[in-house]
Scaffold this motif. Sequence first.
Motif, PDB file in Angstrom:
ATOM      1  N   GLU A 192       0.830  -1.202   0.000  1.00 31.91           N
ATOM      2  CA  GLU A 192       0.000   0.000   0.000  1.00 31.91           C
ATOM      3  C   GLU A 192       0.865   1.251   0.000  1.00 31.91           C
ATOM      4  OE1 GLU A 192      -4.105  -0.568   2.161  1.00 31.91           O
ATOM      5  OE2 GLU A 192      -2.486  -1.091   3.527  1.00 31.91           O
ATOM      6  N   ARG A 193       0.340   2.303  -0.615  1.00 38.13           N
ATOM      7  CA  ARG A 193       1.026   3.583  -0.613  1.00 38.13           C
ATOM      8  C   ARG A 193       0.723   4.332   0.683  1.00 38.13           C
ATOM      9  NH1 ARG A 193      -0.454   2.593  -5.789  1.00 38.13           N
ATOM     10  NH2 ARG A 193       1.125   2.894  -7.401  1.00 38.13           N
ATOM     11  N   GLY A 194       1.737   4.993   1.197  1.00 40.20           N
ATOM     12  CA  GLY A 194       1.540   5.755   2.421  1.00 40.20           C
ATOM     13  C   GLY A 194       2.524   6.900   2.528  1.00 40.20           C
ATOM     14  N   PHE A 195       2.213   7.830   3.436  1.00 39.45           N
ATOM     15  CA  PHE A 195       3.063   8.993   3.657  1.00 39.45           C
ATOM     16  C   PHE A 195       3.750   8.905   5.008  1.00 39.45           C
ATOM     17  CE2 PHE A 195       0.274  10.767   0.417  1.00 39.45           C
ATOM     18  CZ  PHE A 195       1.167  11.485  -0.359  1.00 39.45           C
ATOM     19  N   LEU A 216      -1.986   6.365   5.455  1.00 40.53           N
ATOM     20  CA  LEU A 216      -2.186   5.831   4.121  1.00 40.53           C
ATOM     21  C   LEU A 216      -2.417   6.982   3.144  1.00 40.53           C
ATOM     22  CD1 LEU A 216      -4.533   2.815   4.938  1.00 40.53           C
ATOM     23  CD2 LEU A 216      -2.072   2.758   4.486  1.00 40.53           C
ATOM     24  N   GLN A 217      -2.150   6.725   1.886  1.00 40.50           N
ATOM     25  CA  GLN A 217      -2.279   7.770   0.869  1.00 40.50           C
ATOM     26  C   GLN A 217      -3.663   8.410   0.885  1.00 40.50           C
ATOM     27  OE1 GLN A 217      -2.398   6.366  -3.201  1.00 40.50           O
ATOM     28  NE2 GLN A 217      -1.375   8.192  -3.965  1.00 40.50           N
ATOM     29  N   ALA A 218      -4.698   7.599   0.986  1.00 41.88           N
ATOM     30  CA  ALA A 218      -6.066   8.108   0.928  1.00 41.88           C
ATOM     31  C   ALA A 218      -6.459   8.894   2.171  1.00 41.88           C
ATOM     32  CB  ALA A 218      -7.041   6.945   0.733  1.00 41.88           C
ATOM     33  N   ASP A 219      -5.668   8.779   3.249  1.00 40.48           N
ATOM     34  CA  ASP A 219      -6.006   9.438   4.517  1.00 40.48           C
ATOM     35  C   ASP A 219      -5.219  10.714   4.768  1.00 40.48           C
ATOM     36  OD1 ASP A 219      -7.823   7.444   5.172  1.00 40.48           O
ATOM     37  OD2 ASP A 219      -6.302   6.214   6.156  1.00 40.48           O
ATOM     38  N   LEU A 220      -4.403  11.131   3.833  1.00 41.44           N
ATOM     39  CA  LEU A 220      -3.535  12.276   4.083  1.00 41.44           C
ATOM     40  C   LEU A 220      -4.304  13.498   4.536  1.00 41.44           C
ATOM     41  CD1 LEU A 220      -0.696  13.570   3.950  1.00 41.44           C
ATOM     42  CD2 LEU A 220      -1.204  14.198   1.573  1.00 41.44           C
ATOM     43  N   GLU A 223      -7.257  15.095   8.631  1.00 43.20           N
ATOM     44  CA  GLU A 223      -6.489  15.593   9.769  1.00 43.20           C
ATOM     45  C   GLU A 223      -7.094  15.095  11.073  1.00 43.20           C
ATOM     46  OE1 GLU A 223      -6.229  19.813   9.478  1.00 43.20           O
ATOM     47  OE2 GLU A 223      -5.858  19.727   7.327  1.00 43.20           O
ATOM     48  N   GLY A 224      -6.263  14.433  11.871  1.00 42.04           N
ATOM     49  CA  GLY A 224      -6.709  13.936  13.153  1.00 42.04           C
ATOM     50  C   GLY A 224      -7.600  12.714  13.053  1.00 42.04           C
ATOM     51  N   GLY A 225      -7.844  12.249  11.827  1.00 40.71           N
ATOM     52  CA  GLY A 225      -8.692  11.080  11.647  1.00 40.71           C
ATOM     53  C   GLY A 225      -7.927   9.801  11.924  1.00 40.71           C
ATOM     54  N   GLU A 226      -8.655   8.701  11.945  1.00 39.57           N
ATOM     55  CA  GLU A 226      -8.022   7.423  12.183  1.00 39.57           C
ATOM     56  C   GLU A 226      -7.255   6.996  10.943  1.00 39.57           C
ATOM     57  OE1 GLU A 226     -10.865   4.593  13.372  1.00 39.57           O
ATOM     58  OE2 GLU A 226     -11.476   5.670  15.178  1.00 39.57           O
ATOM     59  N   SER A 227      -6.038   6.571  11.162  1.00 38.62           N
ATOM     60  CA  SER A 227      -5.216   6.061  10.063  1.00 38.62           C
ATOM     61  C   SER A 227      -4.159   5.164  10.649  1.00 38.62           C
ATOM     62  CB  SER A 227      -4.569   7.206   9.284  1.00 38.62           C
ATOM     63  OG  SER A 227      -3.690   7.928  10.118  1.00 38.62           O
ATOM     64  N   ASP A 228      -3.422   4.506   9.811  1.00 38.34           N
ATOM     65  CA  ASP A 228      -2.391   3.593  10.261  1.00 38.34           C
ATOM     66  C   ASP A 228      -1.180   4.390  10.708  1.00 38.34           C
ATOM     67  OD1 ASP A 228      -0.601   1.613  10.742  1.00 38.34           O
ATOM     68  OD2 ASP A 228      -0.674   0.718   8.747  1.00 38.34           O
ATOM     69  N   ALA A 229      -1.007   4.540  12.005  1.00 35.34           N
ATOM     70  CA  ALA A 229       0.106   5.332  12.538  1.00 35.34           C
ATOM     71  C   ALA A 229       1.436   4.677  12.283  1.00 35.34           C
ATOM     72  CB  ALA A 229      -0.084   5.555  14.036  1.00 35.34           C
ATOM     73  N   ASN A 230       1.414   3.382  11.962  1.00 38.12           N
ATOM     74  CA  ASN A 230       2.673   2.682  11.732  1.00 38.12           C
ATOM     75  C   ASN A 230       3.067   2.662  10.271  1.00 38.12           C
ATOM     76  OD1 ASN A 230       3.015   1.907  14.466  1.00 38.12           O
ATOM     77  ND2 ASN A 230       1.491   0.285  14.186  1.00 38.12           N
ATOM     78  N   THR A 231       2.265   3.316   9.435  1.00 39.99           N
ATOM     79  CA  THR A 231       2.566   3.319   8.001  1.00 39.99           C
ATOM     80  C   THR A 231       3.956   3.854   7.736  1.00 39.99           C
ATOM     81  OG1 THR A 231       0.243   3.580   7.421  1.00 39.99           O
ATOM     82  CG2 THR A 231       1.847   4.195   5.763  1.00 39.99           C
ATOM     83  N   SER A 232       4.361   4.902   8.485  1.00 44.62           N
ATOM     84  CA  SER A 232       5.664   5.503   8.251  1.00 44.62           C
ATOM     85  C   SER A 232       6.788   4.535   8.569  1.00 44.62           C
ATOM     86  CB  SER A 232       5.830   6.758   9.105  1.00 44.62           C
ATOM     87  OG  SER A 232       5.755   6.443  10.478  1.00 44.62           O
TER      88      SER A 232
END
Length: 246
Positions: A192-195, A216-220, A223-232
């Motif tokens: 998956e693409r991520g930032f 994740l790319q789609a969650d950039l 702001e402050g929303g749930e996303s994969d914090a370990n993506t980085s």
Amino acid sequence: MEIKNAAELTKPSALRIIYGNPGLGKTTTIKYMPGLTLLIDIDGTSSVLKGCSNIDITTLPDKENPRESLPKLLKDIKDNYIDKYDNIVLDNISELENAVLTEYGKKGNNNGVPGIQNYQQLQFFELDTIRYLKSMNKNALITAWETTDEYTAENGQSFTRAYPQIRKPILTNVMGLALQVGRLTISPKSGERGFQLMPTDSVFAKNQLDSRKGCLQADLFNEGGESDANTSQETGTSRNDGDKNS
């Protein structure tokens, strides 16, 4: 002197910078911006946004003279169109640098090669462009290609650093003007693409919009929303050469 209590501050318009290798999906990321977006297509890759009804696209009226045509275009947008849009995107600043230097070279007396003073003029041009973009008080996004160098820390440890392909003398200044700087990569585990939004010794990044270290790319833009914090942490520097996105 005007004094305002910090409790009275409102959420500012965000200037973001995203960067990554060519073909990784920077331009595709634009489709996830909420609201109506105006994209200034510098590098000619906007075709990947085909079918996105919330995105309008414009180009430089005179591509051979970006130093004159881009400021005129930005002024036209600010004077006549800005109220229509929620977001303004400059895609991409790395190619803009190349185009401006090419213009200097063609108009100079050094067989098409820009002079030393032209690099300094380019730097002021870029900073003026970014500040003008911020003055529109809209959410702004700037894309850039990725470049690397070798860096040795004070303890003697060496790193290969990844950062936006922006002239080094102004890179810190540009990073300072942005509230968020993200590096786009592909996770070697999930594909998956991520930032990556958290800076490290080997990656230039920044996040003053929320507490996320990555997303994740789609969650950039969530702001402050749930996303994969370990993506980085999961996202490596691998590049999918078969990907045709920009």
